[in-house]
Design an enzyme around this catalytic site. Structure first.
Site, PDB file in Angstrom:
ATOM      1  N   GLU A 260      -8.659   2.077  -2.794  1.00 16.55           N
ATOM      2  CA  GLU A 260      -7.765   2.375  -3.921  1.00 16.55           C
ATOM      3  C   GLU A 260      -7.418   1.079  -4.627  1.00 16.55           C
ATOM      4  O   GLU A 260      -7.201   0.048  -3.974  1.00 16.55           O
ATOM      5  CB  GLU A 260      -6.483   3.040  -3.419  1.00 16.55           C
ATOM      6  CG  GLU A 260      -5.447   3.327  -4.505  1.00 16.55           C
ATOM      7  CD  GLU A 260      -4.154   3.929  -3.951  1.00 16.55           C
ATOM      8  OE1 GLU A 260      -3.206   4.109  -4.747  1.00 16.55           O
ATOM      9  OE2 GLU A 260      -4.092   4.196  -2.739  1.00 16.55           O
TER      10      GLU A 260
ATOM     11  N   GLU B  32      -0.325   6.183   6.684  1.00 17.91           N
ATOM     12  CA  GLU B  32      -1.417   5.382   6.130  1.00 17.91           C
ATOM     13  C   GLU B  32      -1.521   4.060   6.878  1.00 17.91           C
ATOM     14  O   GLU B  32      -0.515   3.474   7.278  1.00 17.91           O
ATOM     15  CB  GLU B  32      -1.177   5.134   4.635  1.00 17.91           C
ATOM     16  CG  GLU B  32      -0.921   6.426   3.854  1.00 17.91           C
ATOM     17  CD  GLU B  32      -0.453   6.183   2.421  1.00 17.91           C
ATOM     18  OE1 GLU B  32      -0.737   5.106   1.873  1.00 17.91           O
ATOM     19  OE2 GLU B  32       0.212   7.084   1.860  1.00 17.91           O
TER      20      GLU B  32
END
Length: 407
Positions: free
Chosen positions: A322, A211
Protein backbone atom coordinates in the site's frame (compact mmCIF):
# COMPACT_ATOMS: atom_id res chain seq x y z
CA UNK A 1 12.13 -23.80 6.57
CA UNK A 2 11.45 -20.14 7.41
CA UNK A 3 14.37 -20.18 9.83
CA UNK A 4 16.80 -21.09 7.08
CA UNK A 5 15.34 -18.84 4.46
CA UNK A 6 15.41 -15.79 6.74
CA UNK A 7 19.18 -15.47 6.40
CA UNK A 8 20.26 -12.94 3.80
CA UNK A 9 23.39 -14.97 3.09
CA UNK A 10 21.18 -17.60 1.52
CA UNK A 11 20.54 -15.70 -1.67
CA UNK A 12 18.02 -18.20 -2.92
CA UNK A 13 15.32 -17.23 -0.42
CA UNK A 14 16.07 -15.30 1.69
CA UNK A 15 0.86 12.93 5.95
CA UNK A 16 1.92 17.34 7.31
CA UNK A 17 5.11 19.35 6.95
CA UNK A 18 7.81 19.30 9.59
CA UNK A 19 7.34 22.03 12.16
CA UNK A 20 10.09 23.59 14.23
CA UNK A 21 10.29 21.78 17.52
CA UNK A 22 10.43 22.72 21.19
CA UNK A 23 13.08 22.09 23.75
CA UNK A 24 13.00 19.52 26.50
CA UNK A 25 15.52 18.78 29.20
CA UNK A 26 17.13 15.98 27.25
CA UNK A 27 18.03 18.35 24.39
CA UNK A 28 15.38 16.60 22.31
CA UNK A 29 14.18 19.72 20.56
CA UNK A 30 15.76 23.16 20.89
CA UNK A 31 14.20 24.99 17.96
CA UNK A 32 11.41 27.10 19.43
CA UNK A 33 8.14 27.70 17.65
CA UNK A 34 6.76 30.81 19.30
CA UNK A 35 3.29 30.22 17.84
CA UNK A 36 2.64 27.23 20.08
CA UNK A 37 0.04 28.09 22.76
CA UNK A 38 0.69 27.15 26.39
CA UNK A 39 -2.26 24.74 26.52
CA UNK A 40 -0.93 22.94 23.44
CA UNK A 41 2.48 22.66 25.05
CA UNK A 42 0.86 21.12 28.13
CA UNK A 43 -1.13 18.70 26.02
CA UNK A 44 2.01 17.66 24.18
CA UNK A 45 3.87 16.97 27.42
CA UNK A 46 0.94 14.93 28.74
CA UNK A 47 0.97 12.77 25.60
CA UNK A 48 4.71 12.19 25.81
CA UNK A 49 4.48 11.25 29.48
CA UNK A 50 1.64 8.86 28.76
CA UNK A 51 3.47 7.09 25.92
CA UNK A 52 7.02 7.13 27.29
CA UNK A 53 6.93 4.99 30.39
CA UNK A 54 9.71 4.93 33.01
CA UNK A 55 12.48 2.59 31.92
CA UNK A 56 15.26 0.70 33.64
CA UNK A 57 17.67 1.04 30.70
CA UNK A 58 18.05 3.13 27.53
CA UNK A 59 19.75 1.80 24.40
CA UNK A 60 21.05 4.10 21.63
CA UNK A 61 20.38 2.64 18.19
CA UNK A 62 22.71 3.41 15.25
CA UNK A 63 19.79 5.02 13.39
CA UNK A 64 19.25 7.56 16.19
CA UNK A 65 16.37 5.80 17.94
CA UNK A 66 16.35 5.48 21.69
CA UNK A 67 15.06 2.11 22.83
CA UNK A 68 13.66 2.16 26.36
CA UNK A 69 13.57 -1.06 28.41
CA UNK A 70 10.24 -0.71 30.22
CA UNK A 71 9.04 -3.15 32.91
CA UNK A 72 6.50 -5.34 31.13
CA UNK A 73 3.68 -4.58 33.58
CA UNK A 74 4.17 -0.80 33.07
CA UNK A 75 3.90 -0.74 29.26
CA UNK A 76 1.16 1.40 27.60
CA UNK A 77 -1.26 -1.52 27.23
CA UNK A 78 -1.83 -1.61 30.97
CA UNK A 79 -3.28 1.91 30.93
CA UNK A 80 -6.40 0.28 29.48
CA UNK A 81 -9.20 0.06 32.09
CA UNK A 82 -9.65 -3.65 31.39
CA UNK A 83 -5.94 -4.36 31.86
CA UNK A 84 -5.03 -2.16 34.82
CA UNK A 85 -3.20 -4.08 37.51
CA UNK A 86 -2.69 -7.11 35.29
CA UNK A 87 0.39 -8.72 33.80
CA UNK A 88 0.92 -10.32 30.37
CA UNK A 89 -0.74 -13.71 30.00
CA UNK A 90 1.11 -16.92 29.25
CA UNK A 91 1.86 -17.90 25.63
CA UNK A 92 -0.77 -19.97 23.82
CA UNK A 93 -0.50 -23.15 21.83
CA UNK A 94 1.02 -22.54 18.40
CA UNK A 95 -0.99 -23.54 15.33
CA UNK A 96 -0.47 -27.12 14.22
CA UNK A 97 1.97 -27.45 11.36
CA UNK A 98 4.09 -24.57 12.67
CA UNK A 99 7.58 -25.61 13.71
CA UNK A 100 9.72 -22.56 14.49
CA UNK A 101 13.16 -22.77 16.05
CA UNK A 102 13.10 -19.40 17.79
CA UNK A 103 16.80 -18.64 17.42
CA UNK A 104 18.27 -15.26 18.29
CA UNK A 105 19.93 -15.07 14.89
CA UNK A 106 16.50 -14.76 13.28
CA UNK A 107 15.91 -11.37 14.94
CA UNK A 108 17.02 -8.49 12.73
CA UNK A 109 16.68 -4.91 13.98
CA UNK A 110 19.19 -2.10 13.76
CA UNK A 111 19.23 -1.42 17.51
CA UNK A 112 20.70 -4.88 18.11
CA UNK A 113 23.93 -3.65 16.50
CA UNK A 114 24.58 -1.65 19.68
CA UNK A 115 25.41 -4.93 21.37
CA UNK A 116 22.98 -4.04 24.15
CA UNK A 117 19.84 -5.91 25.16
CA UNK A 118 16.83 -5.28 27.37
CA UNK A 119 16.76 -7.30 30.63
CA UNK A 120 14.31 -10.12 31.18
CA UNK A 121 11.00 -8.82 32.51
CA UNK A 122 11.17 -5.67 30.39
CA UNK A 123 9.99 -4.83 26.88
CA UNK A 124 11.90 -2.63 24.38
CA UNK A 125 9.89 0.42 23.31
CA UNK A 126 11.01 3.08 20.83
CA UNK A 127 10.98 6.47 22.59
CA UNK A 128 8.47 8.95 21.16
CA UNK A 129 9.91 12.46 20.76
CA UNK A 130 8.45 15.93 20.37
CA UNK A 131 9.52 15.79 16.73
CA UNK A 132 7.39 12.70 16.23
CA UNK A 133 4.34 14.48 17.63
CA UNK A 134 4.85 17.68 15.66
CA UNK A 135 5.26 15.91 12.31
CA UNK A 136 1.74 14.54 12.71
CA UNK A 137 0.32 18.07 12.37
CA UNK A 138 -2.21 17.49 15.16
CA UNK A 139 -2.15 15.52 18.37
CA UNK A 140 -5.34 13.73 17.29
CA UNK A 141 -3.60 12.30 14.21
CA UNK A 142 -0.50 11.04 15.97
CA UNK A 143 -0.08 7.29 15.65
CA UNK A 144 -3.29 6.91 13.68
CA UNK A 145 -3.96 5.92 10.07
CA UNK A 146 -7.08 7.99 9.38
CA UNK A 147 -7.74 6.10 6.19
CA UNK A 148 -10.79 4.62 4.57
CA UNK A 149 -11.08 0.84 4.85
CA UNK A 150 -9.10 -1.26 2.42
CA UNK A 151 -11.56 -2.58 -0.14
CA UNK A 152 -10.90 -5.16 -2.83
CA UNK A 153 -12.49 -3.40 -5.75
CA UNK A 154 -11.27 0.20 -5.84
CA UNK A 155 -8.65 2.66 -4.74
CA UNK A 156 -9.43 4.51 -1.54
CA UNK A 157 -8.78 8.13 -0.71
CA UNK A 158 -5.36 8.40 -2.31
CA UNK A 159 -4.28 5.00 -1.00
CA UNK A 160 -3.26 2.51 -3.70
CA UNK A 161 -2.86 -1.21 -3.18
CA UNK A 162 -1.50 -4.31 -4.84
CA UNK A 163 -2.81 -7.19 -2.77
CA UNK A 164 -3.60 -10.87 -2.66
CA UNK A 165 -6.62 -11.91 -0.62
CA UNK A 166 -8.71 -14.87 0.46
CA UNK A 167 -12.30 -14.68 1.61
CA UNK A 168 -15.40 -16.84 1.99
CA UNK A 169 -14.33 -18.90 4.99
CA UNK A 170 -13.69 -18.50 8.71
CA UNK A 171 -10.06 -17.54 9.38
CA UNK A 172 -8.31 -17.70 12.73
CA UNK A 173 -4.97 -16.30 11.64
CA UNK A 174 -2.49 -15.96 8.80
CA UNK A 175 1.21 -16.29 8.09
CA UNK A 176 3.57 -15.08 5.36
CA UNK A 177 7.21 -14.39 4.65
CA UNK A 178 7.56 -10.80 3.45
CA UNK A 179 10.48 -9.56 1.34
CA UNK A 180 12.00 -6.44 2.95
CA UNK A 181 13.16 -3.43 0.90
CA UNK A 182 13.76 0.27 1.50
CA UNK A 183 11.47 1.91 -1.09
CA UNK A 184 11.86 5.60 -1.84
CA UNK A 185 9.01 7.69 -0.37
CA UNK A 186 8.67 11.00 -2.19
CA UNK A 187 6.99 13.09 0.48
CA UNK A 188 6.53 13.23 4.22
CA UNK A 189 2.81 13.14 3.46
CA UNK A 190 3.18 9.63 2.04
CA UNK A 191 4.21 6.13 3.11
CA UNK A 192 4.97 2.76 1.56
CA UNK A 193 4.19 -0.45 3.40
CA UNK A 194 3.96 -4.20 2.96
CA UNK A 195 1.77 -6.07 5.41
CA UNK A 196 -0.87 -8.65 6.29
CA UNK A 197 -4.43 -7.62 7.16
CA UNK A 198 -6.62 -9.89 9.31
CA UNK A 199 -10.11 -8.49 8.66
CA UNK A 200 -13.64 -8.94 10.01
CA UNK A 201 -16.87 -6.95 9.71
CA UNK A 202 -18.10 -4.95 6.77
CA UNK A 203 -16.11 -2.26 4.99
CA UNK A 204 -18.11 0.31 6.94
CA UNK A 205 -17.89 1.78 10.42
CA UNK A 206 -17.66 -1.63 12.10
CA UNK A 207 -14.50 -2.87 10.37
CA UNK A 208 -12.07 -4.76 12.60
CA UNK A 209 -8.48 -5.27 11.46
CA UNK A 210 -5.21 -6.54 12.82
CA UNK A 211 -2.20 -5.56 10.71
CA UNK A 212 1.51 -6.31 10.77
CA UNK A 213 4.44 -5.93 8.39
CA UNK A 214 7.05 -3.33 7.48
CA UNK A 215 6.65 0.31 6.46
CA UNK A 216 8.61 3.38 5.41
CA UNK A 217 6.85 6.40 6.91
CA UNK A 218 8.80 9.69 7.18
CA UNK A 219 5.88 11.31 8.99
CA UNK A 220 5.62 8.68 11.69
CA UNK A 221 9.33 7.99 12.24
CA UNK A 222 11.21 10.94 10.76
CA UNK A 223 13.35 8.87 8.39
CA UNK A 224 13.25 6.43 5.48
CA UNK A 225 14.13 3.15 7.18
CA UNK A 226 11.82 0.17 6.72
CA UNK A 227 10.38 -0.59 10.16
CA UNK A 228 8.51 -3.48 11.70
CA UNK A 229 5.04 -2.23 12.62
CA UNK A 230 1.62 -3.26 13.85
CA UNK A 231 -1.81 -1.65 13.71
CA UNK A 232 -5.33 -2.43 14.92
CA UNK A 233 -8.80 -0.89 14.79
CA UNK A 234 -12.30 -2.00 15.72
CA UNK A 235 -14.22 0.86 14.07
CA UNK A 236 -12.69 1.33 10.62
CA UNK A 237 -9.83 3.60 11.78
CA UNK A 238 -12.16 6.17 13.36
CA UNK A 239 -11.62 6.35 17.14
CA UNK A 240 -9.96 3.07 18.10
CA UNK A 241 -6.52 1.67 17.47
CA UNK A 242 -3.06 2.94 16.63
CA UNK A 243 0.34 2.03 15.32
CA UNK A 244 2.65 -0.06 17.46
CA UNK A 245 2.45 0.75 21.19
CA UNK A 246 1.25 4.35 20.80
CA UNK A 247 -2.01 3.64 22.63
CA UNK A 248 -3.22 1.08 25.13
CA UNK A 249 -4.04 -2.10 23.27
CA UNK A 250 -1.31 -4.46 22.14
CA UNK A 251 0.44 -6.25 25.01
CA UNK A 252 4.12 -6.94 24.36
CA UNK A 253 5.66 -10.01 25.97
CA UNK A 254 9.13 -10.07 24.37
CA UNK A 255 12.36 -8.29 25.34
CA UNK A 256 14.11 -8.67 21.96
CA UNK A 257 11.77 -7.05 19.42
CA UNK A 258 11.01 -3.30 19.42
CA UNK A 259 7.84 -2.60 17.43
CA UNK A 260 8.48 0.45 15.26
CA UNK A 261 12.24 -0.16 15.12
CA UNK A 262 14.20 -0.35 11.86
CA UNK A 263 14.76 -3.72 10.16
CA UNK A 264 18.22 -4.70 8.97
CA UNK A 265 19.40 -5.94 6.55
CA UNK A 266 17.22 -5.13 3.54
CA UNK A 267 17.17 -6.64 0.06
CA UNK A 268 19.31 -5.44 -2.84
CA UNK A 269 18.30 -5.28 -6.50
CA UNK A 270 20.01 -8.22 -8.22
CA UNK A 271 21.64 -9.07 -4.90
CA UNK A 272 20.89 -10.65 -1.55
CA UNK A 273 17.24 -11.11 -0.66
CA UNK A 274 15.95 -10.84 2.89
CA UNK A 275 12.49 -11.55 4.24
CA UNK A 276 10.71 -11.63 7.57
CA UNK A 277 8.18 -14.20 8.66
CA UNK A 278 5.02 -12.93 10.41
CA UNK A 279 2.32 -15.06 12.01
CA UNK A 280 -0.91 -13.75 13.57
CA UNK A 281 -3.31 -16.22 15.13
CA UNK A 282 -6.14 -16.48 17.63
CA UNK A 283 -5.53 -18.38 20.86
CA UNK A 284 -8.25 -21.07 20.81
CA UNK A 285 -8.55 -21.06 24.63
CA UNK A 286 -8.56 -17.36 25.56
CA UNK A 287 -9.42 -15.62 22.27
CA UNK A 288 -6.48 -13.21 22.22
CA UNK A 289 -4.75 -12.60 18.88
CA UNK A 290 -1.01 -13.32 19.07
CA UNK A 291 1.87 -12.05 16.93
CA UNK A 292 5.04 -13.90 16.08
CA UNK A 293 8.03 -12.37 14.26
CA UNK A 294 10.84 -14.32 12.62
CA UNK A 295 11.18 -17.98 13.54
CA UNK A 296 9.27 -18.53 16.71
CA UNK A 297 9.77 -15.20 18.48
CA UNK A 298 6.49 -14.32 20.21
CA UNK A 299 6.08 -10.54 20.29
CA UNK A 300 2.79 -10.28 22.19
CA UNK A 301 -0.96 -10.16 21.72
CA UNK A 302 -4.07 -8.06 21.08
CA UNK A 303 -6.62 -8.81 23.86
CA UNK A 304 -9.89 -10.11 22.46
CA UNK A 305 -11.93 -7.38 24.22
CA UNK A 306 -10.43 -4.75 21.89
CA UNK A 307 -12.59 -6.09 19.08
CA UNK A 308 -16.18 -6.82 18.14
CA UNK A 309 -16.20 -9.08 15.06
CA UNK A 310 -12.66 -10.37 15.66
CA UNK A 311 -13.75 -11.76 19.01
CA UNK A 312 -15.00 -14.61 16.85
CA UNK A 313 -12.99 -14.96 13.64
CA UNK A 314 -11.81 -13.15 10.51
CA UNK A 315 -13.71 -13.22 7.26
CA UNK A 316 -10.85 -12.10 5.02
CA UNK A 317 -7.07 -12.16 4.92
CA UNK A 318 -5.13 -9.72 2.75
CA UNK A 319 -1.44 -9.63 1.95
CA UNK A 320 0.42 -7.00 -0.06
CA UNK A 321 1.54 -3.43 -0.54
CA UNK A 322 0.00 0.00 0.00
CA UNK A 323 1.20 3.51 -0.77
CA UNK A 324 -0.22 7.00 -0.37
CA UNK A 325 -0.50 8.91 -3.64
CA UNK A 326 -0.84 12.60 -2.73
CA UNK A 327 -0.57 13.71 -6.41
CA UNK A 328 1.70 16.65 -5.68
CA UNK A 329 1.56 19.21 -8.52
CA UNK A 330 -1.11 17.10 -10.22
CA UNK A 331 1.13 14.13 -10.99
CA UNK A 332 1.09 10.61 -9.61
CA UNK A 333 3.60 10.14 -6.83
CA UNK A 334 6.98 8.49 -7.58
CA UNK A 335 6.79 6.79 -4.19
CA UNK A 336 7.82 3.18 -4.68
CA UNK A 337 5.98 0.07 -3.55
CA UNK A 338 8.03 -2.95 -2.55
CA UNK A 339 11.34 -2.86 -4.40
CA UNK A 340 10.14 -0.15 -6.76
CA UNK A 341 9.99 -2.61 -9.66
CA UNK A 342 7.04 -4.35 -11.28
CA UNK A 343 6.07 -7.94 -10.52
CA UNK A 344 7.29 -9.19 -13.90
CA UNK A 345 10.90 -8.53 -12.90
CA UNK A 346 10.80 -11.65 -10.73
CA UNK A 347 13.11 -12.89 -8.00
CA UNK A 348 15.91 -10.59 -6.87
CA UNK A 349 14.28 -7.57 -8.48
CA UNK A 350 10.57 -7.50 -7.65
CA UNK A 351 9.35 -7.75 -4.07
CA UNK A 352 7.49 -10.87 -2.97
CA UNK A 353 5.31 -12.55 -0.37
CA UNK A 354 5.79 -16.32 -0.09
CA UNK A 355 4.41 -19.28 1.85
CA UNK A 356 1.03 -17.64 2.32
CA UNK A 357 -0.98 -19.59 4.88
CA UNK A 358 -4.12 -19.23 6.99
CA UNK A 359 -5.14 -20.75 10.33
CA UNK A 360 -8.34 -22.78 10.15
CA UNK A 361 -11.06 -23.47 12.76
CA UNK A 362 -9.03 -26.31 14.29
CA UNK A 363 -5.84 -24.24 14.74
CA UNK A 364 -4.14 -25.75 11.69
CA UNK A 365 -1.85 -23.77 9.39
CA UNK A 366 -2.96 -24.51 5.83
CA UNK A 367 -2.05 -22.98 2.43
CA UNK A 368 -3.94 -19.85 1.34
CA UNK A 369 -5.86 -21.55 -1.43
CA UNK A 370 -8.00 -19.64 -3.94
CA UNK A 371 -5.85 -16.54 -3.58
CA UNK A 372 -7.07 -13.66 -5.72
CA UNK A 373 -4.86 -10.74 -6.68
CA UNK A 374 -5.81 -7.13 -7.32
CA UNK A 375 -3.92 -3.96 -8.20
CA UNK A 376 -5.81 -0.67 -7.91
CA UNK A 377 -3.63 0.96 -10.56
CA UNK A 378 -1.55 -1.68 -12.38
CA UNK A 379 0.24 0.89 -14.53
CA UNK A 380 1.78 2.21 -11.31
CA UNK A 381 1.96 -0.89 -9.08
CA UNK A 382 1.07 -4.43 -10.11
CA UNK A 383 0.92 -8.00 -8.78
CA UNK A 384 1.32 -11.55 -10.14
CA UNK A 385 0.51 -14.69 -8.15
CA UNK A 386 1.66 -18.29 -8.37
CA UNK A 387 2.27 -21.58 -6.57
CA UNK A 388 5.27 -23.91 -6.43
CA UNK A 389 6.71 -26.53 -4.10
CA UNK A 390 9.41 -24.30 -2.59
CA UNK A 391 7.38 -21.16 -1.93
CA UNK A 392 3.85 -22.57 -1.69
CA UNK A 393 1.35 -19.84 -2.53
CA UNK A 394 3.24 -16.64 -3.37
CA UNK A 395 3.13 -13.43 -5.41
CA UNK A 396 5.41 -10.74 -6.73
CA UNK A 397 4.17 -7.16 -6.47
CA UNK A 398 5.15 -3.49 -6.46
CA UNK A 399 6.24 -0.78 -8.86
CA UNK A 400 7.81 2.63 -9.28
CA UNK A 401 4.71 4.80 -9.13
CA UNK A 402 4.99 7.63 -11.65
CA UNK A 403 6.26 6.50 -15.06
CA UNK A 404 5.31 6.92 -18.74
CA UNK A 405 2.19 4.79 -18.28
CA UNK A 406 1.41 6.25 -14.84
CA UNK A 407 1.60 10.03 -15.29
Amino acid sequence: MSQVISFVVLFLFVSCSVSPVFSSANNDLRQANQTFRPHEELQKLKILMKINKPSVKTIQSPDGDLIECVPAHQQPAFDHPQLKGQKPVDPPERPKGHNPKGTLSDVYQLWHMSGEACPEGTVPIRRTTESDLLRAGSFEKFGRKFTKPVQRDSTSGGHEHAVGYVTGEEYYGAKASINVWAPKVASQYEFSLSQMWVISGSFGDDLNTIEAGWQVSPELYGDNYPRFFTYWTSDAYQATGCYNLLCSGFVQTNNRIAIGAAISPTSDYNGGQFDISILVWKDPKHGNWWLEFGSGVLVGYWPSFLFTHLRDHAGMIQYGGEVVNSRTSGFHTPTQMGSGYFAGEGFGKASYFRNLQVVDWDNNLVPSSNLRVLADNPNCYDIQGGTNTAWGTYFYYGGPGRNSKCP
